[in-house]
Scaffold this motif. Structure first.
Motif, PDB file in Angstrom:
ATOM      1  N   HIS A  64       0.853  -1.203   0.000  1.00 31.00           N
ATOM      2  CA  HIS A  64       0.000   0.000   0.000  1.00 31.00           C
ATOM      3  C   HIS A  64       0.881   1.241   0.000  1.00 31.00           C
ATOM      4  O   HIS A  64       1.436   1.623   1.025  1.00 31.00           O
ATOM      5  CB  HIS A  64      -0.921  -0.031   1.236  1.00 31.00           C
ATOM      6  N   HIS A  66       1.578   5.219  -2.443  1.00 26.12           N
ATOM      7  CA  HIS A  66       0.996   6.155  -3.423  1.00 26.12           C
ATOM      8  C   HIS A  66       2.108   6.756  -4.273  1.00 26.12           C
ATOM      9  O   HIS A  66       2.867   7.578  -3.800  1.00 26.12           O
ATOM     10  CB  HIS A  66       0.169   7.227  -2.712  1.00 26.12           C
ATOM     11  N   LYS A 160      -9.313  -1.138  -5.336  1.00 23.16           N
ATOM     12  CA  LYS A 160      -9.291  -0.420  -4.059  1.00 23.16           C
ATOM     13  C   LYS A 160     -10.603   0.311  -3.848  1.00 23.16           C
ATOM     14  O   LYS A 160     -11.119   0.956  -4.758  1.00 23.16           O
ATOM     15  CB  LYS A 160      -8.127   0.594  -4.082  1.00 23.16           C
ATOM     16  N   HIS A 216      -5.229  -0.378   6.792  1.00 22.74           N
ATOM     17  CA  HIS A 216      -5.419   0.461   7.988  1.00 22.74           C
ATOM     18  C   HIS A 216      -6.096  -0.363   9.092  1.00 22.74           C
ATOM     19  O   HIS A 216      -6.825   0.187   9.929  1.00 22.74           O
ATOM     20  CB  HIS A 216      -6.268   1.717   7.703  1.00 22.74           C
ATOM     21  N   ASP A 276       1.396   2.891   3.309  1.00 22.59           N
ATOM     22  CA  ASP A 276       0.534   4.013   2.872  1.00 22.59           C
ATOM     23  C   ASP A 276       1.396   5.274   2.763  1.00 22.59           C
ATOM     24  O   ASP A 276       1.029   6.355   3.202  1.00 22.59           O
ATOM     25  CB  ASP A 276      -0.645   4.235   3.829  1.00 22.59           C
TER      26      ASP A 276
HETATM   27 ZN   LIG Z   1      -3.542   5.005   0.981  1.00 30.00          ZN
END
Ligand SMILES: [Zn+2]
Length: 377
Positions: A64, A66, A160, A216, A276
């Motif tokens: 995960h 970006h 997602k 998460h 993340d």
């Molecule tokens: Zn994310």
């Protein structure tokens, strides 16, 4: 026999083979050629890398991240959070959708040495369309999403859906129903982001099936996997029993030492460790890197073997590539990370600002990607 590269003197940890110990690794034509007794490959490499003091593990995978750079102010450069930090595969989690995926391909997948894969956002523009991308379900295109996945099966590994209040607004769990329907047709898993209700976590979990991922999973906001009395909510137990997988997805607001500690006490563990990571939490924390996130799990009591498996073989299986990624088996792509456990007291900070003192910090020294050696920063 001559090899392109020999890595010698290190301690190999390869959970896919149940292997831990002193071994040398030979690489030829971008593939693992041999994992052999120490010294047995000496002098056979055109290039030799001294791994003394390092753990040689399969190339790390961040499930995960970006890395869609053209999402203004958000996407990090894949190599910056990838090979330069010891991560040979990064999986972008929904920065792009079916409509802008081809630009993601050009900007992020093709321009980096790091292997970039993607969870395609069920929203057509992903995060480029703003942070409430699921509020209008009429704008979600199931058919086009399924077509995109069929077009790029090597890169798009799942769908997602960000299931928190600010993202879905009045749509409730409907976006997840659409994501699941598309995922079933495309035969890929869903990654569901969880956060603030509504929708209630129980409703989100009830829609997930074996192989789907909750990211998460250990956030510290109200309405998470733990009830107020510290017990696991029954829907989470049922989801785990069905084979739903928990992912860390640290982020700026989504990983709590308190929740992780309590979950661990209950025998509830992350399947995968992911960051993340994006521009802001790479630069200013609390995330910084995959290896620092692994360090936090180490400090919470997981073993080095466990955090390596959660960052290699386990995410590789989510990608359905456990036979070629997250492993040092002969014949697989030569993706290797050299890690060092540095004796250095550090104050670790979670996404809620809570701290934890560690005596050792895991750092990446080198990444080998398809046989090419990269010095980490
Ligand atoms: Zn994310």
């Amino acid at each position: 026999m001559q090899h392109d590269l020999v890595i010698h003197g290190g301690t190999v940890i390869d959970p896919s083979a149940g292997r831990r110990g002193a071994y040398d690794i030979a690489v030829s034509d971008g593939k693992i050629a041999a994992v052999a007794q120490p010294g047995s490959l000496a002098g056979t490499g055109a290039q030799e890398l001294d791994a003394s003091g390092y753990y040689a593990v399969p190339g790390l995978i961040d499930l995960h991240a970006h890395v869609f750079e053209s999402v203004e102010g958000m996407g990090a450069r894949a190599d910056t959070v990838g090979v330069l930090q010891g991560v040979t595969t990064v999986v972008d989690a929904g920065s792009s959708g079916e409509k802008n995926f081809e630009r993601f391909l050009r900007d992020s997948v093709e321009k980096n040495a790091t292997d970039v894969k993607a969870w395609l956002n069920i929203s057509s523009l992903g995060l480029e369309g703003g942070k409430s991308e699921l509020k209008n379900t009429a704008a979600l295109h199931m058919d086009r999403t399924v077509e995109r996945i069929a077009q790029f099966p090597q890169i798009i590994i799942g769908i997602k859906a960000r299931m928190s209040g600010s993202v879905v607004q009045g749509s409730g769990v409907e976006p997840l129903r659409i994501a699941k329907a598309a995922a079933r047709r495309a035969r890929v898993p869903v990654m569901a982001h969880i956060g603030n209700a509504p929708p209630a976590l129980s409703e989100v979990l009830d829609l997930l099936e074996e192989g789907d991922v909750v990211t998460h999973a250990f956030h510290g906001k109200p309405g998470g996997i733990l009830a107020e009395d510290g017990r696991l909510i029954p829907e989470a137990r049922a989801a785990l029993d069905r084979g739903v997988l928990l992912d860390v997805g640290h982020g700026s607001a989504s990983f709590s030492f308190r929740v992780m500690e309590q979950a661990r006490r209950l025998g509830v563990h992350p399947n995968s460790i992911s960051t993340d990571i994006y521009l802001d939490n790479w630069r200013s924390g609390p995330v910084y890197s995959q290896t620092l996130t692994m360090t936090k799990l180490l400090a919470l009591g997981y073993s080095l073997e466990q955090v390596v498996e959660m960052s290699t073989l386990a995410p590789a299986k989510v990608l359905k590539q456990g036979d070629r990624l997250g492993t040092l088996q002969e014949g697989t792509p030569a993706d290797i990370t050299l890690l060092k456990l540095v004796d250095e007291p550090a104050e670790l900070v979670d996404a809620d600002g809570q701290t934890l003192t560690a005596q050792q910090v895991l750092k990446a020294g080198y990444a080998v990607k398809d046989g090419a050696v990269v010095l980490c920063k």
